[in-house]
Design a protein around this motif. Structure first.
Motif, PDB file in Angstrom:
ATOM      1  N   HIS A  34       0.824  -1.214   0.000  1.00  0.00           N
ATOM      2  CA  HIS A  34       0.000   0.000   0.000  1.00  0.00           C
ATOM      3  C   HIS A  34       0.854   1.258   0.000  1.00  0.00           C
ATOM      4  O   HIS A  34       0.397   2.335  -0.406  1.00  0.00           O
ATOM      5  CB  HIS A  34      -0.931   0.004   1.221  1.00  0.00           C
ATOM      6  N   SER A  35       2.127   1.160   0.443  1.00  0.00           N
ATOM      7  CA  SER A  35       3.011   2.324   0.494  1.00  0.00           C
ATOM      8  C   SER A  35       4.137   2.238  -0.531  1.00  0.00           C
ATOM      9  O   SER A  35       5.118   2.965  -0.425  1.00  0.00           O
ATOM     10  CB  SER A  35       3.604   2.463   1.899  1.00  0.00           C
ATOM     11  N   ARG A  36       3.988   1.362  -1.504  1.00  0.00           N
ATOM     12  CA  ARG A  36       5.074   1.209  -2.472  1.00  0.00           C
ATOM     13  C   ARG A  36       5.213   2.472  -3.316  1.00  0.00           C
ATOM     14  O   ARG A  36       4.241   3.181  -3.579  1.00  0.00           O
ATOM     15  CB  ARG A  36       4.837  -0.011  -3.365  1.00  0.00           C
ATOM     16  N   ARG A  37       6.440   2.726  -3.745  1.00  0.00           N
ATOM     17  CA  ARG A  37       6.705   3.937  -4.508  1.00  0.00           C
ATOM     18  C   ARG A  37       6.149   3.804  -5.921  1.00  0.00           C
ATOM     19  O   ARG A  37       6.040   2.695  -6.449  1.00  0.00           O
ATOM     20  CB  ARG A  37       8.197   4.226  -4.543  1.00  0.00           C
ATOM     21  N   PRO A  38       5.793   4.897  -6.560  1.00  0.00           N
ATOM     22  CA  PRO A  38       5.232   4.832  -7.914  1.00  0.00           C
ATOM     23  C   PRO A  38       6.279   4.365  -8.915  1.00  0.00           C
ATOM     24  O   PRO A  38       7.477   4.296  -8.606  1.00  0.00           O
ATOM     25  CB  PRO A  38       4.798   6.272  -8.179  1.00  0.00           C
ATOM     26  N   PRO A  39       5.858   4.027 -10.141  1.00  0.00           N
ATOM     27  CA  PRO A  39       6.826   3.600 -11.158  1.00  0.00           C
ATOM     28  C   PRO A  39       7.921   4.640 -11.369  1.00  0.00           C
ATOM     29  O   PRO A  39       7.661   5.853 -11.337  1.00  0.00           O
ATOM     30  CB  PRO A  39       5.964   3.441 -12.417  1.00  0.00           C
ATOM     31  N   VAL A  40       9.136   4.170 -11.563  1.00  0.00           N
ATOM     32  CA  VAL A  40      10.273   5.051 -11.809  1.00  0.00           C
ATOM     33  C   VAL A  40      10.072   5.757 -13.149  1.00  0.00           C
ATOM     34  O   VAL A  40       9.747   5.127 -14.159  1.00  0.00           O
ATOM     35  CB  VAL A  40      11.584   4.246 -11.815  1.00  0.00           C
ATOM     36  N   ALA A 167      19.759  -3.065  -7.338  1.00  0.00           N
ATOM     37  CA  ALA A 167      18.319  -2.938  -7.581  1.00  0.00           C
ATOM     38  C   ALA A 167      17.989  -3.522  -8.950  1.00  0.00           C
ATOM     39  O   ALA A 167      18.834  -3.569  -9.852  1.00  0.00           O
ATOM     40  CB  ALA A 167      17.863  -1.478  -7.519  1.00  0.00           C
ATOM     41  N   SER A 168      16.771  -3.969  -9.072  1.00  0.00           N
ATOM     42  CA  SER A 168      16.271  -4.395 -10.378  1.00  0.00           C
ATOM     43  C   SER A 168      14.875  -3.837 -10.555  1.00  0.00           C
ATOM     44  O   SER A 168      14.239  -3.378  -9.592  1.00  0.00           O
ATOM     45  CB  SER A 168      16.297  -5.918 -10.520  1.00  0.00           C
ATOM     46  N   PHE A 169      14.395  -3.877 -11.790  1.00  0.00           N
ATOM     47  CA  PHE A 169      13.195  -3.145 -12.141  1.00  0.00           C
ATOM     48  C   PHE A 169      12.256  -4.044 -12.936  1.00  0.00           C
ATOM     49  O   PHE A 169      12.672  -4.677 -13.919  1.00  0.00           O
ATOM     50  CB  PHE A 169      13.562  -1.896 -12.954  1.00  0.00           C
ATOM     51  N   SER A 170      10.998  -4.088 -12.509  1.00  0.00           N
ATOM     52  CA  SER A 170      10.010  -4.869 -13.248  1.00  0.00           C
ATOM     53  C   SER A 170       9.649  -4.132 -14.531  1.00  0.00           C
ATOM     54  O   SER A 170       9.533  -2.905 -14.531  1.00  0.00           O
ATOM     55  CB  SER A 170       8.765  -5.086 -12.386  1.00  0.00           C
ATOM     56  N   CYS A 195       6.434 -13.297  -3.190  1.00  0.00           N
ATOM     57  CA  CYS A 195       7.541 -12.417  -2.816  1.00  0.00           C
ATOM     58  C   CYS A 195       7.123 -10.993  -2.464  1.00  0.00           C
ATOM     59  O   CYS A 195       7.943 -10.231  -1.973  1.00  0.00           O
ATOM     60  CB  CYS A 195       8.573 -12.362  -3.942  1.00  0.00           C
ATOM     61  N   GLY A 196       5.885 -10.610  -2.739  1.00  0.00           N
ATOM     62  CA  GLY A 196       5.466  -9.247  -2.462  1.00  0.00           C
ATOM     63  C   GLY A 196       5.547  -8.371  -3.695  1.00  0.00           C
ATOM     64  O   GLY A 196       6.049  -8.770  -4.750  1.00  0.00           O
ATOM     65  N   ALA A 197       5.088  -7.130  -3.557  1.00  0.00           N
ATOM     66  CA  ALA A 197       4.967  -6.224  -4.696  1.00  0.00           C
ATOM     67  C   ALA A 197       6.254  -5.454  -4.941  1.00  0.00           C
ATOM     68  O   ALA A 197       7.006  -5.152  -4.007  1.00  0.00           O
ATOM     69  CB  ALA A 197       3.819  -5.249  -4.456  1.00  0.00           C
ATOM     70  N   GLY A 253      16.978  -3.526  -3.761  1.00  0.00           N
ATOM     71  CA  GLY A 253      15.638  -3.055  -4.064  1.00  0.00           C
ATOM     72  C   GLY A 253      15.051  -3.728  -5.289  1.00  0.00           C
ATOM     73  O   GLY A 253      15.769  -4.199  -6.170  1.00  0.00           O
ATOM     74  N   PHE A 254      13.734  -3.768  -5.322  1.00  0.00           N
ATOM     75  CA  PHE A 254      12.998  -4.253  -6.497  1.00  0.00           C
ATOM     76  C   PHE A 254      11.902  -3.229  -6.770  1.00  0.00           C
ATOM     77  O   PHE A 254      10.967  -3.091  -5.981  1.00  0.00           O
ATOM     78  CB  PHE A 254      12.416  -5.642  -6.244  1.00  0.00           C
ATOM     79  N   LEU A 255      12.024  -2.500  -7.877  1.00  0.00           N
ATOM     80  CA  LEU A 255      11.188  -1.336  -8.139  1.00  0.00           C
ATOM     81  C   LEU A 255      10.387  -1.506  -9.421  1.00  0.00           C
ATOM     82  O   LEU A 255      10.725  -2.324 -10.285  1.00  0.00           O
ATOM     83  CB  LEU A 255      12.064  -0.075  -8.233  1.00  0.00           C
ATOM     84  N   ASP A 256       9.350  -0.715  -9.531  1.00  0.00           N
ATOM     85  CA  ASP A 256       8.480  -0.738 -10.707  1.00  0.00           C
ATOM     86  C   ASP A 256       9.137   0.064 -11.829  1.00  0.00           C
ATOM     87  O   ASP A 256       9.253   1.280 -11.750  1.00  0.00           O
ATOM     88  CB  ASP A 256       7.121  -0.144 -10.338  1.00  0.00           C
ATOM     89  N   GLY A 257       9.565  -0.630 -12.863  1.00  0.00           N
ATOM     90  CA  GLY A 257      10.218   0.021 -13.995  1.00  0.00           C
ATOM     91  C   GLY A 257       9.366   0.039 -15.246  1.00  0.00           C
ATOM     92  O   GLY A 257       9.900   0.147 -16.364  1.00  0.00           O
TER      93      GLY A 257
END
Length: 399
Positions: A34-40, A167-170, A195-197, A253-257
């Motif tokens: 719910h608190s994940r950062r927005p897409p890079v 870090a890697s990016f989806s 694994c989570g979002a 980190g694993f971020l929305d790419g």
């Protein structure tokens, strides 16, 4: 509705206990989302305070690597070099890369050394690229990806903003067939359930997720920890390496790419089922007991709620008059509640993942109907160890 037999009642109570426990586990895993950062977002201006070496591994990628190179040629600083490490392609890949190098001096074709025993080919190519890299950061990019302008700068901005060493990016998936869009989102959902979002708070090291299609790390950190060797025999080398570094103190980190990199889909559903299903159980980064617990979770709270709800609905319709007075009414209501909540979470996940697909259509929005197929593919992947990838046999890899 007649009362259940003792055996049926015991089975129902056991099912309720298992599903209730695994649903609680799922809610705990998803809660940080719910608190994940927005897409890079792409970076629109250059930055010259650091340098990045991009490594692209290739083996007969002539039909896929062109858009990747075009995207990399549009990058500004901090991109220092693009090392295309080729494993002796015979389909024209090398000639295509050489033509790109003639247009952009930052691109260089590297031929990896002969594959030694105990290494997966892609990981060996990455290791060869690391030996040639000169940048402060090393960014692995798969040949089937399409980098957006500003990707390299955005990646460095993101890792420095959150203090990541790795870090890697989806990605955002594109050019999928309707049948792929019907099945692949269900398979992707199993990863989120396990694994989570992307973009959420950092999980424990043994739950870290990674995506080798866009994977960045400090070069000195990789060198201190043996380069890519910790993942040399892994079918999920990205996750294995990320978890290894996290266990040794690196911040991962694993971020929305989805706004900075796209992935062109497999040529068909069968290829996606075979090639992606080969490793998405994360077998080489997760203990066997935990992998089978994850399989149980996917079956219990992703695949089974819909058929169970349908079956209970039919049974209740056939005995609706007597349900309220039935001694098993509480059990029925509890099962309905647990499975109804699980189905609601699943439908919400479909909405949450919509940005990961450039094209959606009816097949994407109905992909939750293929959850049983996704759970079955995860079960097969967990039970079998692959022995080949991209035409190469790896019979000698350790289990």
């Amino acid at each position: 509705m007649p009362p259940l037999t003792d055996f049926a009642r015991a089975a129902g109570l056991l099912l309720l206990a298992i599903q209730g426990w695994l649903l609680f586990v799922l809610l705990v895993r998803l809660a940080p989302g719910h608190s994940r950062r927005p897409p890079v977002a792409p970076r629109r201006s250059p930055r010259g305070d650091t340098t990045v070496s991009v490594i692209v591994t290739t083996l007969n990628e002539v039909h896929r690597v062109g858009p990747c190179l075009e995207g990399l040629m549009q990058q500004q600083e901090p991109l220092l070099e693009v090392l295309v490490v080729d494993s002796r392609s015979t389909d024209g890949t090398r000639e295509l890369v050489q033509a790109a190098a003639a247009r952009d001096a930052r691109i260089r074709l590297v031929t990896d050394d002969p594959l030694p025993p105990g290494w997966v080919g892609k990981v060996w190519a990455l290791e060869n690229g690391l030996r040639e890299a000169k940048g402060d950061w090393v960014l692995g990019i798969d040949a089937d990806t399409v980098p957006a302008p500003g990707l390299v700068g955005a990646v460095i901005d993101a890792v420095e903003q959150d203090g990541y060493d790795v870090a890697s990016f989806s990605p955002q998936f594109r050019d999928q067939t309707p049948t792929e869009r019907f099945v692949q989102p269900a398979m992707l959902t199993t990863l989120v359930y396990r694994c989570g979002a992307a973009g959420a708070t950092q999980p424990p090291p043994d739950r870290v997720l990674a995506n080798g299609q866009c994977f960045v790390a400090r070069r000195d950190l990789l060198l201190r920890h043996g380069g890519y060797a910790p993942a040399r025999a892994s079918w999920c080398d990205d996750v294995t390496l990320a978890r290894h570094l996290a266990h040794h103190g690196a911040r991962v980190g694993f971020l929305d790419g989805s706004k900075i990199i796209q992935v062109r889909s497999y040529a068909s559903l069968s290829e996606m089922w075979r090639e992606w299903g080969r490793s998405f159980d994360l077998k080489d980064a997760t203990p066997m007991r935990r992998r089978w617990l994850d399989v149980a979770l996917v079956w219990a709270v992703q695949a089974m709620p819909l058929p169970l709800l349908l079956a209970m609905g039919v049974a209740m319709a056939m005995g609706a008059r007597n349900l309220a007075a039935s001694p098993d009414a509480m059990l029925w209501r509890a099962l309905l509640l647990v499975n109804g909540l699980a189905l609601c979470i699943r439908l919400f996940m479909l909405w949450a993942l919509r940005g990961s697909y450039a094209e959606r259509g009816w097949s994407f929005w109905l992909s939750w109907l293929s959850d049983i197929a996704a759970a079955w593919r995860l079960t097969l992947s967990t039970a079998r160890r692959p022995k080949a990838w991209r035409g190469r046999a790896f019979e000698s890899l350790p289990a």
